[in-house]
Enzyme design. Structure first.
Site, PDB file in Angstrom:
ATOM      1  N   LYS A 121       0.816  -1.215   0.000  1.00  0.00           N
ATOM      2  CA  LYS A 121       0.000   0.000   0.000  1.00  0.00           C
ATOM      3  C   LYS A 121       0.842   1.254   0.000  1.00  0.00           C
ATOM      4  CE  LYS A 121      -3.101  -3.064   0.384  1.00  0.00           C
ATOM      5  NZ  LYS A 121      -2.149  -4.163   0.570  1.00  0.00           N
ATOM      6  N   CYS A 191       8.400  -9.192  -1.162  1.00  0.00           N
ATOM      7  CA  CYS A 191       8.196 -10.611  -1.437  1.00  0.00           C
ATOM      8  C   CYS A 191       8.516 -10.890  -2.903  1.00  0.00           C
ATOM      9  CB  CYS A 191       6.771 -11.010  -1.107  1.00  0.00           C
ATOM     10  SG  CYS A 191       6.378 -10.854   0.650  1.00  0.00           S
ATOM     11  N   SER A 468      -4.583 -11.143  -1.405  1.00  0.00           N
ATOM     12  CA  SER A 468      -3.171 -10.857  -1.564  1.00  0.00           C
ATOM     13  C   SER A 468      -2.767 -11.182  -2.987  1.00  0.00           C
ATOM     14  CB  SER A 468      -2.355 -11.714  -0.590  1.00  0.00           C
ATOM     15  OG  SER A 468      -1.002 -11.750  -0.947  1.00  0.00           O
TER      16      SER A 468
END
Length: 553
Positions: A121, A191, A468
Site C-alpha cells: 500500500k 516478497c 493478496s
C-alpha cells in the site's frame, strides 16, 4: 521556487531561523528543498534496508544542487497483518500515507519529492500523493528479496501460507514448516513472487514515475544503490525542467499500465490502486477499461504464485521494458509517453532485448490469449468483481457449486482446515469489504487453506473482501456492492448454487429475483464491527471497491 515562500523576505526571518536550526546553511536558502520520503521501519522486511538507499538518494540530490530533507512514512507489512484484525489496516493506510505526505510537503513548501517505497500500500499511497500535489516527484523502490530453495525447489511466502493446510492433510510435519520458515522469506526486500508489492513497483515504472529497472532490480544487488543515487540526480532534472506527475501519469500511461498488468498477470489489488491513483491525477479509469484490456492483451509471463518464475528472473532477461516493447510492437501499448527519466518510453526501450521466450513470451506465443485479470458481472456482482485469471487452474475457469457462507474470514479458515469444506463447494466470505471489514481485508489465509487442503481444483471462493497478490486459485474478490452496502452477496444462504464463468465474465447466483426480493425485505444490516477510531471514520468515508475504494472528499 516554491520553497521561497518560507525562505525569502524579512517577514520570513523566523522560518529561516528554524531552517538554520536544522543545520542548513545560508547558501542552502538559495537551493530547492527536495523532500525525501523514507518508509523505513524495523518490522517490515521490505523496508528495513531503505536507510542505505535514502543516503544514496541524498547524495544524488546534493550533487545536483538540491537540499534533501528527509521525513518518514508508515509502512505496514501485509504478511504480518494477515489473518487477524491487523489486516483491517493496510488498505486504509494507503490514504494515511497520501495524506501525511501532502501535509508535510504543503506545510513546508517543498519543491519536489523522492518517494522511497517497496510494499503493497506504500507505493500506491505515494503515487496518490504525487498526483495530488503535482510537484516534481519520482518513485524509488527497495527491490525484491532473494529467492532460496526448500528441498531443491525455489520457494516463497506463498508456500508458508499453504503450509497449514499441508499440515492438516499430513503432507507436512511441524519440523517441515520450521525448515520452510528459514528460507521462504530469505532476506530484506519485497516478497519475491508477483504479489501486490512487486506488481505496484512495476506499475510505477510503467506509469513512468520511476527510472528503468526500478521494479525489477533485486534488493541485494549493488545496482539498486546505484539506482538510488541516479534517482536523486533525476529528481533535480525533473525539477529544473518542471516535469510534474500529471505530465507523466496521463491517460495513455494508465492504459499502458493496465495492458502490462494483464500481460504479467499482476495482483488483483492493482485494480483498486490504479483507479485510486488515476482519480488523484484527474484521469478517468473505470473497471471496464481493465476488462477491455484483458480481452485484447495476451498474457506473456507466468510468475509465482500461479507460475514458476520470479521478479528477479524478469530483471535478468531485460526488465519490464521487454514486456512493454513487445506489447507496443503489436499495438497494445503506446510508447509516446513521458517518463521520469526525462525521455519517452520509445527512447527508454530502444536497446531493450527481445523476449527470451520463457520468462517473457512473444505475443505470437503467449501463455494465454487474454490477460491475467478479469472483471466479472452478474446478479451476485452488479457493479463488478475481480479475479486473477492467471492464477486459476484451467479446470476452474468455469465452476458451479454449493454456497458455504461465512461472515468472517476466520470462520471460513476453521471450516476449511477442519474438513467442512468439500469438493464442489463455493466458499462465500462477506462483510469484509471496504465498509464491512472495515478496510477490505485480504483473504490469503482462507485461500491458502483451500490450496493447502488440496481443494484448489474443486473449490472456489467469492468475497467482497480482496486477495493478496500471493493468492492462487479460483478466487473472486471485490464483489460490489459489498454486503455492508446492501449488495446481493449479503443475501446468499448456505446451499444456494453459485456459478463462476470466467470466459463469459459472469458470476451468477442461481436464486430467483422473487426469492431475492423476499430475502431483502427480511434483511437486517449488522452492526459495524468497529465503532471508534480510524477504522470507524474510514468506514464512513470509503467508497465502493468498484471506484478504487477511495475516500469521499
Amino acid at each position: 521556487m516554491k520553497s521561497d515562500v518560507i525562505k525569502k523576505g524579512a517577514e520570513r526571518a523566523c522560518q529561516r531561523s528554524l531552517l538554520l536550526a536544522t543545520g542548513m546553511t545560508r547558501k542552502d536558502m538559495s537551493k530547492p528543498l527536495i523532500g525525501v520520503v523514507n518508509s523505513f521501519n524495523e518490522i517490515n522486511p521490505g523496508h528495513i534496508h531503505l536507510n542505505d538507499l535514502v543516503q544514496a538518494v541524498k547524495l544524488g540530490i546534493a550533487s545536483k544542487g538540491g537540499v534533501p530533507v528527509e521525513f518518514p512514512a508508515i509502512a505496514l507489512c501485509d504478511g504480518i497483518a494477515m489473518g487477524h484484525k491487523g489486516m483491517c489496516f493496510p488498505l486504509p493506510s494507503r490514504d494515511l500515507i497520501a495524506d501525511s505526505i501532502e501535509a508535510m510537503a504543503e506545510a513546508h513548501a517543498l519543491d519536489a519529492l523522492v518517494l522511497i517505497t517497496n510494499c503493497d500500500k506504500i507505493t500506491p499511497g505515494m503515487l496518490m500523493a504525487a498526483a495530488r500535489l503535482n510537484i516534481p516527484a519520482i518513485i524509488l523502490a527497495g527491490g525484491t528479496m532473494p529467492v532460496e530453495k526448500f528441498r531443491g525447489e525455489r520457494c516463497d511466502g506463498t508456500h508458508l501460507y499453504e503450509a497449514a493446510g499441508e499440515l492438516a492433510m499430513g503432507n507436512y510435519s511441524e519440523e517441515d514448516i520450521y525448515e520452510l520458515e528459514e528460507v521462504a522469506e530469505a532476506g530484506c526486500g519485497a516478497c519475491a513472487e508477483l504479489g501486490t508489492a512487486c506488481s505496484m513497483c512495476l506499475m510505477s515504472e510503467v506509469l513512468g514515475m520511476s527510472l528503468p529497472y526500478n521494479g525489477t532490480i533485486p534488493s541485494y544487488l549493488a545496482k539498486r544503490k546505484q539506482l538510488a543515487k541516479q534517482t536523486g540526480e533525476a529528481i533535480m532534472d525533473l525539477y529544473e525542467k518542471n516535469i510534474r506527475p500529471r505530465d507523466i501519469m496521463t491517460e495513455d500511461a494508465f492504459l499502458n499500465a493496465i495492458a502490462v498488468d494483464m500481460a504479467i498477470g499482476g495482483s488483483s489489488n492493482t485494480v483498486l490502486h490504479l483507479m485510486a491513483i488515476a482519480r488523484e491525477a484527474d484521469v478517468d479509469i473505470k473497471l471496464d477499461d481493465f476488462n477491455e484490456k484483458s480481452k485484447s492483451t495476451p498474457k506473456l509471463c507466468h510468475f509465482r504464485p500461479g507460475g514458476i518464475y520470479y521478479i528477479e528472473d524478469l530483471y535478468r532477461v531485460g526488465g519490464i521494458q521487454v514486456v512493454i516493447k513487445e506489447l507496443a510492437k503489436h499495438g497494445h501499448a503506446n510508447l509516446d509517453v513521458m517518463t521520469a527519466s526525462g525521455f519517452s518510453y520509445s527512447d527508454v526501450v530502444r536497446c531493450t532485448p527481445a523476449p527470451d521466450g520463457n520468462v517473457v513470451r512473444t505475443v505470437e506465443n503467449p501463455y494465454s490469449e487474454q490477460g491475467g485479470l478479469a472483471v466479472l458481472y452478474g446478479n451476485l456482482a452488479p457493479e463488478g468483481c475481480v479475479v486473477k485469471t492467471g492464477a486459476v487452474s484451467p479446470k476452474m475457469m468455469q465452476h458451479k457449486g454449493t454456497a458455504k457462507v461465512f461472515d468472517w474470514e476466520e470462520d471460513a479458515v476453521e471450516a476449511t482446515l477442519s474438513g467442512k469444506i468439500k469438493a464442489g463447494d463455493v466458499v462465500v466470505i462477506r462483510y469484509e469489504g471496504p465498509k464491512g471489514g472495515p478496510g477490505m481485508r485480504e483473504m490469503l489465509t482462507a485461500t491458502a487453506a483451500i490450496m493447502g487442503m488440496g481443494l484448489g481444483e474443486d473449490v472456489s471462493l467469492v468475497t467482497d473482501g480482496r486477495f493478496s497478490g500471493s493468492t492462487r486459485g479460483a478466487c473472486v474478490g471485490h464483489v460490489c456492492p459489498e454486503a455492508m452496502d446492501g449488495g446481493p452477496i449479503g443475501l446468499v444462504q448456505d446451499g444456494d448454487i453459485i456459478e463462476l464463468d470466467i470466459p463469459a465474465r459472469t458470476l451468477t447466483l442461481h436464486v430467483s429475483d422473487e426469492e431475492l426480493e423476499k430475502r431483502r425485505a427480511q434483511y437486517i444490516r449488522p452492526e459495524p464491527k468497529i465503532k471508534r477510531g480510524y477504522l470507524a471514520r474510514y468506514a464512513k468515508l470509503v467508497t465502493s471497491a468498484s471506484k478504487g475504494a477511495t475516500l469521499i472528499e
